[in-house]
Design a protein around this motif. Sequence first.
Motif, PDB file in Angstrom:
ATOM      1  N   MET A  45      -8.994 -33.165  36.936  1.00  0.00           N
ATOM      2  CA  MET A  45      -8.852 -32.581  38.262  1.00  0.00           C
ATOM      3  C   MET A  45     -10.044 -31.683  38.618  1.00  0.00           C
ATOM      4  SD  MET A  45      -6.084 -33.840  39.474  1.00  0.00           S
ATOM      5  CE  MET A  45      -6.643 -35.289  38.580  1.00  0.00           C
ATOM      6  N   ALA A  46     -10.625 -31.052  37.615  1.00  0.00           N
ATOM      7  CA  ALA A  46     -11.757 -30.154  37.837  1.00  0.00           C
ATOM      8  C   ALA A  46     -13.080 -30.889  37.945  1.00  0.00           C
ATOM      9  CB  ALA A  46     -11.837 -29.130  36.714  1.00  0.00           C
ATOM     10  N   GLY A  47     -13.060 -32.219  37.853  1.00  0.00           N
ATOM     11  CA  GLY A  47     -14.279 -33.014  37.969  1.00  0.00           C
ATOM     12  C   GLY A  47     -15.082 -33.088  36.700  1.00  0.00           C
ATOM     13  N   ASP A  68      -4.645 -28.769  42.312  1.00  0.00           N
ATOM     14  CA  ASP A  68      -5.407 -28.558  41.087  1.00  0.00           C
ATOM     15  C   ASP A  68      -6.831 -29.080  41.178  1.00  0.00           C
ATOM     16  OD1 ASP A  68      -3.517 -27.212  39.586  1.00  0.00           O
ATOM     17  OD2 ASP A  68      -2.589 -29.038  38.818  1.00  0.00           O
ATOM     18  N   THR A  69      -7.196 -29.613  42.336  1.00  0.00           N
ATOM     19  CA  THR A  69      -8.550 -30.120  42.512  1.00  0.00           C
ATOM     20  C   THR A  69      -9.074 -29.665  43.868  1.00  0.00           C
ATOM     21  OG1 THR A  69      -9.960 -32.089  42.295  1.00  0.00           O
ATOM     22  CG2 THR A  69      -7.946 -32.330  43.612  1.00  0.00           C
ATOM     23  N   ARG A  70     -10.316 -30.009  44.161  1.00  0.00           N
ATOM     24  CA  ARG A  70     -10.902 -29.617  45.449  1.00  0.00           C
ATOM     25  C   ARG A  70     -10.135 -30.261  46.602  1.00  0.00           C
ATOM     26  NH1 ARG A  70     -16.914 -28.492  45.770  1.00  0.00           N
ATOM     27  NH2 ARG A  70     -16.603 -29.435  47.819  1.00  0.00           N
ATOM     28  N   TYR A  83      -6.041 -23.495  42.368  1.00  0.00           N
ATOM     29  CA  TYR A  83      -7.347 -23.992  42.767  1.00  0.00           C
ATOM     30  C   TYR A  83      -7.536 -24.005  44.277  1.00  0.00           C
ATOM     31  CZ  TYR A  83     -11.581 -26.844  41.988  1.00  0.00           C
ATOM     32  OH  TYR A  83     -12.864 -27.300  41.917  1.00  0.00           O
ATOM     33  N   LYS A 112     -16.433 -38.994  43.544  1.00  0.00           N
ATOM     34  CA  LYS A 112     -16.285 -37.733  42.837  1.00  0.00           C
ATOM     35  C   LYS A 112     -17.638 -37.128  42.486  1.00  0.00           C
ATOM     36  CE  LYS A 112     -16.644 -36.907  38.768  1.00  0.00           C
ATOM     37  NZ  LYS A 112     -16.698 -36.955  37.282  1.00  0.00           N
ATOM     38  N   ILE A 129      -9.501 -23.611  37.137  1.00  0.00           N
ATOM     39  CA  ILE A 129      -8.084 -23.902  37.318  1.00  0.00           C
ATOM     40  C   ILE A 129      -7.276 -22.973  36.428  1.00  0.00           C
ATOM     41  CG2 ILE A 129      -6.295 -25.644  36.971  1.00  0.00           C
ATOM     42  CD1 ILE A 129      -8.352 -27.725  37.609  1.00  0.00           C
ATOM     43  N   PHE A 178     -18.320 -33.268  43.417  1.00  0.00           N
ATOM     44  CA  PHE A 178     -18.432 -32.259  42.357  1.00  0.00           C
ATOM     45  C   PHE A 178     -19.884 -32.167  41.885  1.00  0.00           C
ATOM     46  CE2 PHE A 178     -13.959 -33.362  42.249  1.00  0.00           C
ATOM     47  CZ  PHE A 178     -13.329 -32.155  41.958  1.00  0.00           C
TER      48      PHE A 178
END
Length: 431
Positions: free
Chosen positions: A229-231, A391-393, A110, A426, A2, A430
Amino acid sequence: MIQRLSRRDLMRGSLLGAAAFGVPAILAGCGNPAERGAAAPATGAAARGVVTLGSNASDEVPKKALDTVIKAFTSNDLKINTVDHNTFQENINRYLRGTPDDVFTWFAGYRMQFFAEQGLAVDISDVWQEIGADYTPAFKAASTGSDGKQYFLPFTYYPWAVFYRKSLWQEKGYEVPATLDEFTALARKMKADGLSPVAFADKDGWPAMGTFDILNMRANGYDFHVSLMAGKETWTDPRVKQVFDLWRGLLEHHQEAPLGRTWQEAAQSLQQKKTGMYLLGMFVAQQFPESDRDDLDFFTFPEINPQFGTDSIDAPIDGYMVSAKAKNVAGAKALVKHFAQAASQNVATSLDPGTLAASSKADTGGYSALQKRGAELVSGAAHIAQFLDRDTRPDFASTVMIPAFQRFIGKPDDIDALLRDVEAQKANIFR
């Protein structure tokens, strides 16, 4: 990865002068393909022939702005396919793997990186060699894939804040709150005055993401938010539960039945002075007649945790990408370069009062008071997020978080079970 955009990065060099539609038949059915004319011969490396543009600018104001901008594109014939914004976003993966247009509207950070890594976008680093001097380093970073190449062209951006009508607040004697306690006290006063304190809508699924974003950044800080947000964090973390507890306490001040209301309808309630304030992007101005826009103002969401204050905001960047299956790559790059021009962005921001130009060479002298305030808000932020679904998948945002937030809004007392379900999903995504 990100991209973390600091205020200093974003502002360096200028004051921010700065469907299912995976098949063509449905694209054509949702939009109204229209020829945008160019009788002039192709220039430079642009190939002769039609360039197609898949657009999510379906609302009246941004659609008019885009139509006006592309009238000046004369290197190629241009066909634009406009699809409902939400339909476009929810079906983007099928679209790009099917028969996409040459160029398509999309988002920085992202979400751009995700499709670049999937091989679904064309490297436009050569375009950036020509136009890179017109953008700050942060805008270039937000356009860069994990491989260091550029896949995105920033066009406009807009901050999220709490919007209100100045005349109503002056009439009622309301003051901008500095803390969450002051915010809730103000909401109670508004309710006593016969208003619905906070306009709210989540029929389309994404608006509630902005509420979560700001509460999480205010309570837990920017670093924790982007890590979540990135897991990299768990949704069962007590810090996440705290955010939902805070949100549950605020729901009583929100408009009732938000799951049946669009953001446009909520914005109209603000314009009609039926609601007192509205946490949304600056595009809320699109729902105000020109005569009322000078009465629109905003403040950044107040402090919750003194450790973080009000140092972080959402300020999403919108722009354009070239699809990997483009039939006319040279023409597509010519169109992207057209969007990069300050003159193109000047036209867009003059017609759409809810946007700011991404180019450092854009003329901000014609900005409205609201647009100038928006640029100042972004310039004063220490951290800038792109918005939860950027900002996330994409699959996590659409298949997990949209139903999770709507479930919470409908049943806010079941937080523990909700977060366990989110974390389980999640963990599968992820990996």
